[in-house]
Design a protein around this motif. Structure first.
Motif, short mmCIF file in Angstrom:
data_model
loop_
_atom_site.label_atom_id
_atom_site.label_comp_id
_atom_site.label_asym_id
_atom_site.label_seq_id
_atom_site.Cartn_x
_atom_site.Cartn_y
_atom_site.Cartn_z
N MET A 315 12.05 10.02 2.42
CA MET A 315 12.17 10.46 3.40
C MET A 315 12.56 11.57 2.88
SD MET A 315 13.09 7.51 6.05
CE MET A 315 13.50 8.89 6.97
N ASP A 316 13.49 11.86 2.07
CA ASP A 316 14.54 13.51 1.96
C ASP A 316 13.99 14.27 1.21
OD1 ASP A 316 16.52 12.38 2.94
OD2 ASP A 316 17.50 12.27 1.06
N LEU A 357 6.81 7.97 7.63
CA LEU A 357 6.07 7.47 6.98
C LEU A 357 6.53 5.97 5.86
CD1 LEU A 357 3.32 6.66 6.26
CD2 LEU A 357 3.01 8.84 4.64
N PRO A 358 7.43 6.32 4.73
CA PRO A 358 7.90 5.59 3.53
C PRO A 358 8.09 4.00 4.20
CG PRO A 358 8.62 8.02 3.28
CD PRO A 358 7.93 8.00 4.34
N PHE A 364 4.66 -2.34 6.54
CA PHE A 364 4.09 -2.90 6.14
C PHE A 364 3.61 -4.18 5.07
CE2 PHE A 364 2.44 -0.10 9.35
CZ PHE A 364 2.00 -1.47 10.66
N PHE A 365 4.45 -3.32 3.59
CA PHE A 365 4.25 -3.56 2.86
C PHE A 365 4.74 -5.45 2.77
CE2 PHE A 365 6.87 -5.18 -1.48
CZ PHE A 365 5.62 -5.31 -2.31
N SER A 519 -1.60 3.84 6.13
CA SER A 519 -0.91 4.89 6.18
C SER A 519 -1.89 6.04 6.41
CB SER A 519 -0.23 5.29 5.06
OG SER A 519 -1.07 4.67 3.94
N LYS A 520 -2.72 5.66 6.70
CA LYS A 520 -4.35 7.00 7.03
C LYS A 520 -4.47 6.73 8.39
CE LYS A 520 -8.43 5.20 5.38
NZ LYS A 520 -9.21 4.88 4.39
#
Ligand SMILES: Nc1nc2c(ncn2[C@@H]2O[C@H](COP(=O)(O)OP(=O)(O)OP(=O)(O)O)[C@@H](O)[C@H]2O)c(=O)[nH]1
Ligand SMILES: [Mg+2]
Lengths: 698, 225
Positions: A315-316, A357-358, A364-365, A519-520
């Motif tokens: 994220m950073d 996103l991460p 989701f993982f 992610s898409k």
């Protein structure tokens, strides 16, 4: 052109075969009821033939009991207007569980449509030391059998070759099992009548006759348009059967299974002690009285903690990249209207969402791992009793669990629930589960207002707060479901039969593909809905310009900050915010949050991008601050207000797509509107309580 | 000639008569006035053993759950027919022991049972006696309350005798291969006591206790399905 349909019991690997045949990327997971729609794909054979493939929801039998099974039933029997009857059916059969899977196979064969058996999961059968005589199986059933391991694409080419040659056209469809003599006689009488009246072809008359004798209102009777005298005759037969206490379908089922047992005695050889022991051993631990729930909650705790700790680094990186990008643009492009729009609206707005996103990928993982190992259904098993207390079932649990990713697949997964009251209740409460779109809002506000105080067991306060919000969502689900089951959807808790899949090693390929697709989707959302909302918001908050007021303020010696803040307040967005401010004031929200709330009715993440845009516009002339810092500086935003806001987001229904999907699934506007109403009311009252009680206490 | 009404009447008259005689027998004693019929039977069951017995043994003998036995025992203990003792080696195990009063009650009780059989032997001739008791044994054997799947213990394998539940549930279970004659194995019971994980024909199925209680089974010696 050939159309083939993939059919089979739930979780037999139909979608895996479908993806392997057509190169599609439909969702695969290790529990029954993943596919709830028909999906079409196609492939070109070696000779250039175009073969269309239909993936269908899994079903135990052709007598559907739930909406997803009904789709399969209707497509396979050619009862749907929008889908032609397939030329052939590929029955995907689990080689490790032949007896049960052959049941549907027999039923499908009796429909008269040519079938091919795709004998899947050969690897598992082999691991369990089961020896299947494929030739014998094919001979006994009179059906071609293609052994395969769809997961590793073994046997897929053989299936393709087979379909290409259309060897399936001539197939012996006479059933080989027998009913008791009186029932046989009844069957042949009815089927003769059907043939005499020219209603069906000779070969399939027996299938239709039995279909009509099974239940009073068989879907077949509508298709056949039975003449009145025949209808009357049938009613008579059915009444007589009922009078004699004979259950036609039960006799049929027993007869089929007996026949299957008989042929399998020569086809299948297996050492009796090898069955399922592997799964049994794992279940001993994961479903253990004490360890089971402990592991369940432990897994969830790890999930939330990791969302906060592991995701910080990527994220950073994203944050710095977007910051750098803004600076570059500002340095290169001369100051203009478009530059401001680009930097404040586009980069500021979209960047503020992309940064999450991460975290979403991590979520989701974990969900993928749970789904692909087979743990998902176990979680449903562990929780069934609690669900029963509020009148729901383990069947509702899986749609609710999917809703943690997104309410849309969650609502659709409700199709697997047989009972209508149960289904509607689940659909209406599913959007209360904390979906991944809420995560950016939570993460932003928690990151800004909850200090990273370490607690016991390596947990930190932000992680625990996040967990708490998820928990609150769950409490909301349970409470709402309980109320609905006591009021609008009153009725007894229906019986629940849930299949627990055997454990399977999760496939990295599937997990990664799932995350990639996710992610898409997320980036696409950021690029479309969030981008456009950001631009609209930037425009709304930058106009109308009011140079007179601006000059006046500057002349009066106001600081640049006061000036831009005043300008924002009189912009269109500011006016909207001011307009609704009286309503949300009791919750502790000011007009700026008001703008965010209104904007996020389209989608929850828009709140984040909106706040980013607003603060950028407001702080235009200062050195640029991160959104988090801007929030912390805002004197109106106390931790208590942040709490109230968080609670509001837990319950509020801010998602156009969810409303649309509930409309589609319930086929009326009544339920989606009701859903919005009750969720908004719940959110308002809960936030009100938090803020008012909090104000008194602190 | 087959006369269902009359037969039923005779049958119930006989059962009632036995009950009556039993009650009378105790009424003449000062003992047992304060006990109910079931409570007397708990005491009687315990009296069959020489030494104190753990609760679960007695519960099993009487075919009732431990919790319902506990409340029965509470009441009987209050009336001083038995007392709870704790195992010296393992303090957690609670055993039941008859008091003096309890032993006395049992003496009378055995006496009554002896008298009952004696009376029957006086009324019937030797051939009839054999026939009567053989018939009774046969009836008892096949009229026992059937075992249902929800009473199985994890790891037990059983054969399905019949499925009682209603239409659609039964059909679905059958379609999934749960038929009369099929062997099932109870693998796990969920931590909150419901649902049940059963193995049937190579698949694992979760059903609720309610559904399991509709499946009549007989225990099987085998370990695998
Ligand atoms: N070991 C093994 N696993 C397989 C094979 N084929 C599929 N699987 C796994 O089986 C599970 C179910 O696969 P799906 O393709 O989702 O099954 P489905 O029939 O489409 O399931 P529903 O849509 O829920 O009815 C997944 O975990 C797959 O990875 C195979 O040949 N071998
Ligand atoms: Mg599928």
């Amino acid at each position: 052109m050939i159309r083939i349909a993939l059919a089979g019991n739930p979780n037999s690997g139909k979608t895996t075969v479908f993806n392997a045949l057509t190169g599609s990327q439909q969702k695969i997971a290790n529990y029954g009821g993943v596919t709830v729609e028909k999906k079409e794909g196609a492939f070109k054979s070696k000779k250039g033939k175009n073969i269309i493939v239909l993936d269908l929801p899994g079903t135990y039998s052709l007598d559907a009991t739930s909406p997803d099974e009904q789709i399969a039933q209707e497509v396979l029997l050619g009862l749907r207007k929008d889908t032609e009857k397939p030329h052939a059916i590929v029955v995907v059969v689990d080689a490790d569980n032949l007896e049960r899977h052959l049941y549907l196979t027999l039923q499908l064969k009796e429909t008269g449509t040519p079938i091919i058996i795709a004998l899947n999961m050969m690897d598992i059968a082999q691991r369990h030391n089961k020896k299947i005589n494929i030739e014998e199986l094919s001979n006994k059933l009179g059906v071609p059998v293609v052994p395969m391991v769809a997961r590793s694409e073994l046997g897929i080419q053989a299936l393709k070759d087979f379909l290409e040659e259309e060897k399936f056209t001539s197939i012996d469809i006479q059933r080989k099992w027998k009913l008791s003599p009186p029932l046989e006689e009844l069957c042949s009488r009815v089927s003769q009548k059907l043939v005499l009246k020219n209603l069906v072809a000779e070969e399939v008359s027996d299938f239709y006759a039995r279909g009509l004798l099974r239940t009073k209102n068989s879907p077949l009777s509508q298709v056949l348009k039975l003449p009145e005298d025949l209808q009357k005759y049938l009613t008579q037969c059915l009444n007589q059967l009922a009078w004699q206490g004979i259950h036609f379908s039960e006799e049929e089922i027993s007869a089929r299974y007996q026949w299957i047992e008989k042929i399998l005695s020569t086809v299948l050889h297996h050492p009796s002690e090898s069955q399922i022991t592997w799964t049994e051993k794992i279940d001993k631990v994961l479903l253990h009285k004490v360890a089971g729930p402990f592991i369940f909650f432990g897994l969830i705790a790890i999930l939330f903690q990791s969302i906060f700790t592991w995701a910080t680094y990527p994220m950073d990186v994203i944050d710095t990249t977007f910051g750098w990008l803004s600076v570059q643009v500002e340095n290169i492009v001369p100051s203009s209207f478009l530059r401001d729009l680009f930097v404040e609206g586009v980069i500021g707005g979209v960047g503020s969402v992309i940064i999450f996103l991460p975290q979403i990928l991590l979520l989701f993982f974990f969900i993928c791992l749970l789904e692909d190992t087979g743990y998902m259904a176990r979680a449903a098993f562990l929780m069934d009793r609690l669900m029963a207390r509020v009148g729901l079932s383990g069947k509702s649990f899986i749609p609710l669990l999917s809703s943690f990713a997104c309410a849309i697949p969650g609502v659709m997964a409700c199709r697997t629930i047989e009972n209508k009251r149960d289904r509607f209740t689940t659909m209406l409460v599913a959007p209360l589960t904390t979906c991944s779109a809420r995560l950016p809002v939570y993460a932003l506000l928690i990151g800004a207002f909850v200090p990273a105080i370490p607690l016991a067991f390596g947990l930190t306060l932000p992680g625990v707060t996040l967990f708490g919000l998820y928990l609150l969502g769950i409490i909301g689900v349970i409470g709402a479901a309980w109320v609905f089951r006591k009021t609008i959807f009153r009725g007894e808790a229906p019986p629940v039969i849930l299949e627990l899949p055997t454990y399977k090693m999760p496939q990295l390929k599937v997990v990664l593909r799932n995350m990639w697709n996710r992610s898409k989707m997320f980036v696409r959302r950021a690029g479309t809905i969030i981008l456009s909302m950001s631009i609209v918001l930037w425009l709304l908050s930058s106009f109308p310009k009011n140079p007179e007021l601006e000059n006046k303020l500057v002349l009066e010696g106001a600081s640049p900050q006061v000036v831009s803040s005043n300008m924002l307040e009189q912009s269109y967005a500011g006016r909207i915010g001011k307009f609704i401010e009286p309503v949300i004031k009791p919750l502790g929200f000011d007009w700026k949050i008001g703008i965010g709330l209104v904007a996020s009715f389209a989608a929850r993440e828009v709140f984040v991008s909106t706040m980013a845009t607003i603060y950028q516009v407001e702080g235009a002339d200062e050195e640029s601050l991160s959104l988090r810092e801007s929030l912390q500086r805002d004197t109106n935003l106390t931790p208590l207000v942040a709490m109230s806001l968080l609670v509001f987001y837990v319950f509020a229904c801010q998602c156009m797509s969810t409303i649309a999907i509930v409309r589609r699934e319930t086929n009326s506007w009544r339920w989606p509107l009701f859903m919005v109403a009750y969720m908004t009311a719940l959110a308002y009252v809960a936030a009100l309580l938090v803020y008012q009680v909090g104000s008194i206490l602190f | 000639m087959y006369q269902p009404d009359k037969y039923n009447q005779w049958l119930f008259n006989f059962i009632n008569r036995v009950h009556e005689i039993e009650e009378k027998a105790f009424e003449n004693e000062l003992l047992a006035k304060d006990l109910t019929y079931t409570e007397i039977h708990v005491v009687y069951e315990l009296g069959k053993y020489e030494a104190p017995q753990p609760m679960n043994v007695i519960a099993q003998d009487l075919q009732i759950t431990q919790s319902s036995l506990t409340s029965l025992v509470n009441r009987i203990e209050e009336k001083k027919y038995l007392k709870r003792t704790r195992d010296e080696s393992d303090r957690r195990i609670v055993s039941l022991e008859l008091t003096e009063r309890g032993n006395k009650l049992n003496y009378w009780h055995t006496q009554f049972h002896k008298n009952l059989t004696k009376k029957i032997r006086e009324i019937l001739n030797p051939g009839e006696v054999d026939l009567f008791f053989n018939t009774l044994q046969k009836l008892n054997h096949s009229m026992s309350i059937p075992l249902t799947a929800d009473q199985l213990k994890p790891g037990q394998v059983a054969r399905i005798e019949s499925i009682r539940s209603d239409g659609s549930t039964k059909t679905r279970l059958m379609e999934m291969g749960v038929l009369s004659g099929t062997k099932i194995k109870l693998l796990k019971i969920a931590p909150l006591g419901d649902p049940f994980e059963i193995q049937v024909r190579g698949s694992l199925v979760s059903i609720r206790k309610q559904e399991a209680s509709q499946i009549e089974v007989s225990l099987s010696e085998e370990v695998y399905v």
